[in-house]
Design an enzyme around this catalytic site. Sequence first.
Site, short mmCIF file in Angstrom:
data_model
loop_
_atom_site.label_atom_id
_atom_site.label_comp_id
_atom_site.label_asym_id
_atom_site.label_seq_id
_atom_site.Cartn_x
_atom_site.Cartn_y
_atom_site.Cartn_z
N CYS A 63 14.18 -52.83 14.32
CA CYS A 63 13.87 -51.53 14.94
C CYS A 63 14.29 -51.49 16.41
CB CYS A 63 12.36 -51.29 14.82
SG CYS A 63 11.76 -49.88 15.77
N TRP B 182 5.13 -51.75 6.50
CA TRP B 182 5.56 -53.01 7.12
C TRP B 182 4.69 -54.16 6.63
CZ3 TRP B 182 10.11 -52.70 9.18
CH2 TRP B 182 10.51 -51.54 9.86
N TYR C 57 19.60 -41.01 14.87
CA TYR C 57 18.70 -40.67 13.76
C TYR C 57 18.85 -39.20 13.37
CZ TYR C 57 16.29 -45.13 14.08
OH TYR C 57 16.00 -46.47 14.05
N ARG D 152 2.98 -42.14 9.50
CA ARG D 152 3.73 -43.39 9.29
C ARG D 152 3.15 -44.50 10.15
NH1 ARG D 152 8.19 -43.78 11.42
NH2 ARG D 152 8.47 -41.77 12.44
N VAL D 153 3.19 -45.69 9.65
CA VAL D 153 2.82 -46.89 10.42
C VAL D 153 4.08 -47.37 11.11
CG1 VAL D 153 1.99 -49.25 10.26
CG2 VAL D 153 0.95 -47.46 8.84
N THR D 154 4.05 -47.46 12.43
CA THR D 154 5.27 -47.69 13.19
C THR D 154 5.19 -48.97 14.03
OG1 THR D 154 4.52 -46.39 15.09
CG2 THR D 154 5.68 -45.20 13.34
N VAL D 155 6.36 -49.43 14.40
CA VAL D 155 6.50 -50.54 15.35
C VAL D 155 7.34 -50.03 16.51
CG1 VAL D 155 6.23 -52.45 13.73
CG2 VAL D 155 8.47 -51.37 13.97
#
Length: 315
Positions: free
Chosen positions: A48, A81, A186, A113-116
Amino acid sequence: MATAQFGKETSTRGEFVRQPNRFTERITTDGPRRPEPGRYRLIVSLACPWAHRAVIVRKLLGLEDAISLGVVDPLRDDRGWRFTLDPDNRDPVLGVEYLADVYRATDPDYQGRVTVPTIVDTTTGTVVTNDYPQITLDLSTQWRAFQGPSPSPPAADGFELYPVELRAEIDALIEPIFHHVNNGVYKAGFATSQAAYDKAYAELFAELDRLSERLADRRYLMGDRLTEVDIRLFTTLVRFDAVYHGHFKCNRQKLSEMPVLWAYARDIFQIPGVAETVDFDHIKRHYYATHEQINPTRIVPAGPDPAGWWEPHGR
């Protein structure tokens, strides 16, 4: 990172619209939550670009002993993730299998969303922040007391990536780079209409042309010193030929065909400590095997040859 679930982040015009960050608490020297070595854990994907910024800043500022690092698998399943790179498929500090478990512990009703990157308080097992633009700025400004020796010169003084006297100019550069380059790739890759893609493509390469012109007579964007804005641009450039050129259809030119930007990106890549933060295997496997709507075969290309990143940059 954007997911392959286009619907929730695509406008009626087919434009990609990035999800806002849900957790935005800051760790500050004068706030209720203060820097404390060993308390916080930075969770990242090496694939990422948003997380990659934090990995680079943490390393260049010598914060590796102060803030621990957890790395997720570049491939996600339907729960997001995963910590499958660790023994027993669990993060060794947090004890969870999925980053989503930490999000649910923080907010049981969270539906996004689960993000990093995500910073987690290890004493509570809950999320402090997933606000990626602010994370790196705070590492520079709020963790100064815990910054250690840098792996790169000027090792005696360390890096100052967000100097006070340059912040206004840095911030002014960050905005168009985010909209047209960092997020621009993106917007091109996830566009679901020709008009949305054409607009993103044009804005991306117009901005890259402006940056190339700026860098023609200076080593870094702010002159002779590396700053936050260089790191933000670099994490997109280092992925450009490997994924954005083909996978996201950003194909006017490869980075390696843009002489000034290619030399500039190699210059940053070759700063001691930076190259080891770049994992082309994770990058390619994530993009090509996760975005099923773009690459339904999930075939991961063999190239390009990363050896070119070590060629002399001449800057």
